[in-house]
Motif scaffolding. Structure first.
Motif, mmCIF file in Angstrom:
data_model
loop_
_atom_site.group_PDB
_atom_site.id
_atom_site.type_symbol
_atom_site.label_atom_id
_atom_site.label_comp_id
_atom_site.label_asym_id
_atom_site.label_seq_id
_atom_site.Cartn_x
_atom_site.Cartn_y
_atom_site.Cartn_z
ATOM 1 N N LYS A 36 3.615 1.171 0.960
ATOM 2 C CA LYS A 36 3.058 2.520 0.840
ATOM 3 C C LYS A 36 2.019 2.837 1.906
ATOM 4 C CE LYS A 36 5.455 3.139 -2.848
ATOM 5 N NZ LYS A 36 6.749 3.701 -2.650
ATOM 6 N N PHE A 37 1.902 4.123 2.219
ATOM 7 C CA PHE A 37 0.838 4.642 3.071
ATOM 8 C C PHE A 37 -0.203 5.280 2.166
ATOM 9 C CE2 PHE A 37 -1.165 8.316 5.099
ATOM 10 C CZ PHE A 37 -1.836 7.654 6.115
ATOM 11 N N ALA A 42 -6.607 0.486 6.803
ATOM 12 C CA ALA A 42 -6.669 -0.893 6.291
ATOM 13 C C ALA A 42 -7.778 -1.094 5.270
ATOM 14 C CB ALA A 42 -6.805 -1.888 7.432
ATOM 15 N N LEU A 43 -8.110 -0.042 4.519
ATOM 16 C CA LEU A 43 -9.191 -0.121 3.544
ATOM 17 C C LEU A 43 -8.711 -0.222 2.098
ATOM 18 C CD1 LEU A 43 -11.477 2.645 5.085
ATOM 19 C CD2 LEU A 43 -11.708 0.156 5.332
ATOM 20 N N CYS A 59 -0.566 -0.834 8.230
ATOM 21 C CA CYS A 59 -0.930 0.466 8.813
ATOM 22 C C CYS A 59 -1.699 0.323 10.120
ATOM 23 C CB CYS A 59 -1.733 1.304 7.825
ATOM 24 S SG CYS A 59 -3.413 0.714 7.486
ATOM 25 N N ILE A 60 -2.290 -0.842 10.372
ATOM 26 C CA ILE A 60 -3.037 -1.053 11.615
ATOM 27 C C ILE A 60 -2.446 -2.164 12.475
ATOM 28 C CG2 ILE A 60 -5.197 -0.162 10.672
ATOM 29 C CD1 ILE A 60 -6.079 -3.204 10.540
ATOM 30 N N ASN A 131 -7.792 -4.480 -2.062
ATOM 31 C CA ASN A 131 -6.774 -3.650 -2.703
ATOM 32 C C ASN A 131 -7.425 -2.747 -3.733
ATOM 33 O OD1 ASN A 131 -5.312 -6.303 -1.901
ATOM 34 N ND2 ASN A 131 -3.700 -4.794 -2.125
ATOM 35 N N ILE A 132 -7.237 -1.451 -3.564
ATOM 36 C CA ILE A 132 -7.828 -0.479 -4.476
ATOM 37 C C ILE A 132 -6.764 0.019 -5.447
ATOM 38 C CG2 ILE A 132 -8.903 1.804 -4.639
ATOM 39 C CD1 ILE A 132 -10.121 1.229 -1.860
ATOM 40 N N CYS A 133 -7.140 0.065 -6.718
ATOM 41 C CA CYS A 133 -6.270 0.620 -7.762
ATOM 42 C C CYS A 133 -6.987 1.815 -8.364
ATOM 43 C CB CYS A 133 -5.989 -0.438 -8.833
ATOM 44 S SG CYS A 133 -5.050 0.212 -10.234
ATOM 45 N N ARG A 134 -6.466 2.990 -8.105
ATOM 46 C CA ARG A 134 -7.147 4.185 -8.608
ATOM 47 C C ARG A 134 -7.029 4.326 -10.125
ATOM 48 N NH1 ARG A 134 -3.327 8.361 -5.388
ATOM 49 N NH2 ARG A 134 -1.363 7.732 -6.294
#
Length: 156
Positions: A36-37, A42-43, A59-60, A131-134
């Motif tokens: 996914k984008f 890269a955050l 992505c980077i 890794n962020i999980c909203r």
């Protein structure tokens, strides 16, 4: 320019500029939309894939930096022992809610278990910190990783 890269065990030829991010090669050129984008910087970890077994942010990562390395994406992670255990544990612990971050989460978790089959909570937190999980499923993510690690202990 033309590049041949090994993706999920298959050589793939692509005609892109060398500075094209691997993420766009996967998604736009090869039609592999499991990666996914999200942030593009890269955050967040949504674009995580493996490069020779290590979790990286696609992505980077420019296509011309890959060389002969092997790229593994979410589409093939279940073919690995750690990936299969992680995917099963994800289902057992009902980790996914919206699901958007899950491919990146699974890729990072699989790299962790491959490198460290008996992670502590601190190891898990460190490996998963990018890794962020909203939806906030961090507790279930940790539980799933622990379950997958315990499954390995029982198997082996």
């Amino acid at each position: 320019m033309g590049f041949t890269i090994n993706i999920n065990g298959t050589p793939r030829s692509v005609d892109v500029d060398g500075d094209t991010p691997l993420l766009w090669v996967l998604r736009d050129v090869l039609g592999m939309t499991g990666t996914k984008f999200a942030c593009g910087q890269a955050l967040c970890g949504a674009c995580t894939v493996h490069l020779d077994g290590s979790a990286i942010r696609s992505c980077i990562t420019a296509i011309d930096s890959i060389g002969d390395s092997k790229v593994t994406t979410i589409e093939a992670i279940g073919a690995t022992s750690a990936g299969e255990r992680i995917q099963k544990a994800w289902l057992d612990r009902e980790v996914a809610q919206c699901g958007y971050c899950q491919s990146g989460q699974i890729m990072s978790a699989t790299a962790l278990l491959t490198d460290n089959p008996h992670p502590t909570d601190a190891d898990i937190d460190d490996a998963m910190s990018g890794n962020i999980c909203r939806c906030g499923t961090y507790v279930r993510i940790r539980e799933a990783i622990k379950l997958a690690a315990q499954t390995r202990v029982k198997e082996g």
